[in-house]
Write a protein that holds these residues in place. Structure first.
Motif, PDB file in Angstrom:
ATOM      1  N   THR A   1      -4.050   0.398  -2.302  1.00 16.62           N
ATOM      2  CA  THR A   1      -3.526  -0.925  -1.981  1.00 16.62           C
ATOM      3  C   THR A   1      -3.587  -1.803  -3.222  1.00 16.62           C
ATOM      4  OG1 THR A   1      -5.682  -1.791  -1.273  1.00 16.62           O
ATOM      5  CG2 THR A   1      -4.310  -0.741   0.405  1.00 16.62           C
ATOM      6  N   TRP A   2      -2.699  -2.788  -3.302  1.00 18.80           N
ATOM      7  CA  TRP A   2      -2.694  -3.698  -4.440  1.00 18.80           C
ATOM      8  C   TRP A   2      -2.279  -5.098  -4.009  1.00 18.80           C
ATOM      9  CZ3 TRP A   2       0.776   0.189  -3.496  1.00 18.80           C
ATOM     10  CH2 TRP A   2       2.102  -0.199  -3.283  1.00 18.80           C
TER      11      TRP A   2
ATOM     12  N   ARG B   1      -3.465   5.941   0.065  1.00 17.67           N
ATOM     13  CA  ARG B   1      -4.823   5.388   0.060  1.00 17.67           C
ATOM     14  C   ARG B   1      -4.982   4.221  -0.915  1.00 17.67           C
ATOM     15  NH1 ARG B   1      -8.072   8.843  -2.143  1.00 17.67           N
ATOM     16  NH2 ARG B   1      -6.560  10.402  -2.801  1.00 17.67           N
TER      17      ARG B   1
ATOM     18  N   THR C   1      -6.910  -4.259  -6.891  1.00 13.92           N
ATOM     19  CA  THR C   1      -6.408  -2.914  -6.622  1.00 13.92           C
ATOM     20  C   THR C   1      -7.536  -2.108  -6.007  1.00 13.92           C
ATOM     21  OG1 THR C   1      -5.025  -3.113  -8.606  1.00 13.92           O
ATOM     22  CG2 THR C   1      -5.210  -0.929  -7.616  1.00 13.92           C
TER      23      THR C   1
ATOM     24  N   GLN D   1     -14.481   2.652  -0.221  1.00 15.43           N
ATOM     25  CA  GLN D   1     -13.303   2.033  -0.830  1.00 15.43           C
ATOM     26  C   GLN D   1     -13.723   1.476  -2.187  1.00 15.43           C
ATOM     27  OE1 GLN D   1     -11.830  -2.008   0.068  1.00 15.43           O
ATOM     28  NE2 GLN D   1      -9.907  -1.048   0.701  1.00 15.43           N
TER      29      GLN D   1
ATOM     30  N   GLU E   1       0.834  -1.196   0.000  1.00 17.62           N
ATOM     31  CA  GLU E   1       0.000   0.000   0.000  1.00 17.62           C
ATOM     32  C   GLU E   1       0.869   1.246   0.000  1.00 17.62           C
ATOM     33  OE1 GLU E   1      -2.011   1.160   3.753  1.00 17.62           O
ATOM     34  OE2 GLU E   1      -1.392  -0.839   4.442  1.00 17.62           O
ATOM     35  N   ARG E   2       0.366   2.261  -0.650  1.00  9.06           N
ATOM     36  CA  ARG E   2       0.975   3.582  -0.668  1.00  9.06           C
ATOM     37  C   ARG E   2      -0.138   4.608  -0.510  1.00  9.06           C
ATOM     38  NH1 ARG E   2       6.254   4.581  -2.674  1.00  9.06           N
ATOM     39  NH2 ARG E   2       7.555   3.016  -1.642  1.00  9.06           N
TER      40      ARG E   2
END
Length: 408
Positions: free
Chosen positions: A224-225, A222, A250, A262, A219-220
């Motif tokens: 996520t992958w 907000r 993703t 989300q 995650e970076r």
């Protein structure tokens, strides 16, 4: 008594604890498999107490399961009913390794979850999880973890105390997970699979299948992958296996916005057999995946499939979550049929040329109450696409599920 002796006595003291869960779940289907099967509605009951004893570096865990299905057409299968049996029973030892390391060894019957559970998972969602008998060794050093596994899958019986790994499928694995950079992680693994009585449509025989995988996740801010590439090689009944799968998820979150939405996108492809390669098996085998792979109630599993799956998760409060799940499905190969999560073919290819199977719309609600109680429910519809029209009966599958879970 010296302070050091007191410390040793404290560390060797035996502690015993009891936890677990009880669950009641209802599932109902109108026109299952697009009208190939009669309507069905049934109740699933599950109790899983967990007893744990710890003393110093040693731990013993015993977890029985009581699982029954009421009202299933044709009787409950292994994922529905196990009676009274042993779900987990193992002993493990763990020792510190330097300042930031640990080594552990586990032997017995246990649940296993590797990575995102696309190939080896606990199968928690269905009524009967999937246990394994064997040994595991783990080495942890900082952000890196190495797992070595040699187990056999427990075959679930419908009667009391009849679950056994004798004759079960064997799984071995070397699984490494580590951090490449802050917030960026990867898994690199090999999973070896052996089945002495494998079956794929009309083909039966010994299957040996090696899966080589790379998973990137993190995650970076907000975003996520969770992306995973899997390549399979081996043989089934003397034919070469050449299969593969690519799975991606993703998501981006908006915590400061009303309902804290989300947005999520899943896109997956799993290879299937082609008619122009009769000497090869190109159908991907997901081995022991997590339950509810493409949603709460969808009948499809990850074999000969292309899937595009946007969704949104809303969190009105910390205890309430609403999820809207949309998905479209196509066959990866026109020469192969479609399969359920267990790998059983539920529609043959026949003379059908269309790839589009159909579309899924599903909404689910989860409510976490106080004192360990949670409630959830879902409604879904799976429409019939051109492939369904060309291959057999035609109808929209209507699905409903609801459950109450108490954790103690």
């Amino acid at each position: 008594m010296a302070e050091e002796d007191r410390a040793n006595d404290a560390s060797d003291a035996v502690s015993v604890s009891l936890s677990g869960e009880a669950r009641v779940r209802y599932e109902g289907y109108n026109d299952p498999t697009w009208g190939d099967a009669p309507d069905d509605g049934y109740l699933l009951l599950r109790l899983m107490p967990l007893f744990k004893a710890e003393a110093g570096p040693a731990r013993i865990v015993v977890q029985p399961i009581i699982g029954y299905a009421i009202g299933v057409n044709g009787g409950g299968g292994p994922v529905d009913q196990t009676g009274i049996d042993l779900l987990q029973g193992y002993a493990d030892l763990h020792q510190p390794l330097g300042e930031d390391g640990k080594v552990s060894l586990r032997a017995g019957r246990t649940l296993i979850a590797l990575g995102s559970q696309r190939l080896l998972g606990t199968r928690y969602g269905p009524n009967t999880p999937q246990p394994f008998d064997g040994i595991q060794a783990s080495l942890i050093r900082g952000p890196a973890r190495l797992d070595l596994i040699d187990v056999r899958a427990v075959v679930i019986g419908a009667k009391d105390f009849d679950d056994s790994s004798k004759g079960g499928r064997r799984v071995r694995s070397v699984y490494l997970t580590t951090e490449a950079a802050r917030g960026i992680n990867f898994d690199l693994y090999w999973i070896g699979y052996e089945d002495s009585a494998a079956r794929l449509t009309a083909l039966e025989g010994v299957e040996t299948r090696d899966t080589y995988g790379l998973r990137l996740f993190g995650e970076r801010g907000r975003v996520t992958w969770n992306w995973e590439t899997m390549i399979q090689r081996g043989t089934l009944a003397g034919r070469r296996i050449r299969a593969w799968s690519q799975a991606t998820e993703t998501a981006i979150s908006f915590p400061g916005v009303l309902l804290a939405p989300q947005l999520r996108l899943r896109a997956n492809i799993a290879s299937g057999d082609r008619t122009d390669t009769p000497d090869k098996i190109e159908s991907f085998n997901a081995l022991f995946p997590r339950g509810r792979y493409f949603g709460e109630l969808t009948p499809l599993g990850p074999r000969n499939i292309i899937n595009f799956n946007p969704g949104i998760v809303l969190t009105p409060t910390g205890r309430v979550q609403v999820e809207l799940n949309l998905a479209a499905f196509w066959r990866a190969s026109r020469g192969d049929g479609i399969y359920d999560l267990a790998g059983r073919e539920i529609r043959t290819a026949g003379t059908a040329q269309a790839r589009h199977i159909g579309n899924l719309a599903e909404v689910s609600l989860t409510l976490d109450l106080e004192n360990g109680l949670s409630l959830s429910g879902s409604l879904g519809a799976f429409t019939d696409g051109p492939f369904i029209h060309q291959s057999g009966t035609v109808s929209t599958i209507l699905m409903a599920g609801g459950e109450a879970t108490y954790r103690f």
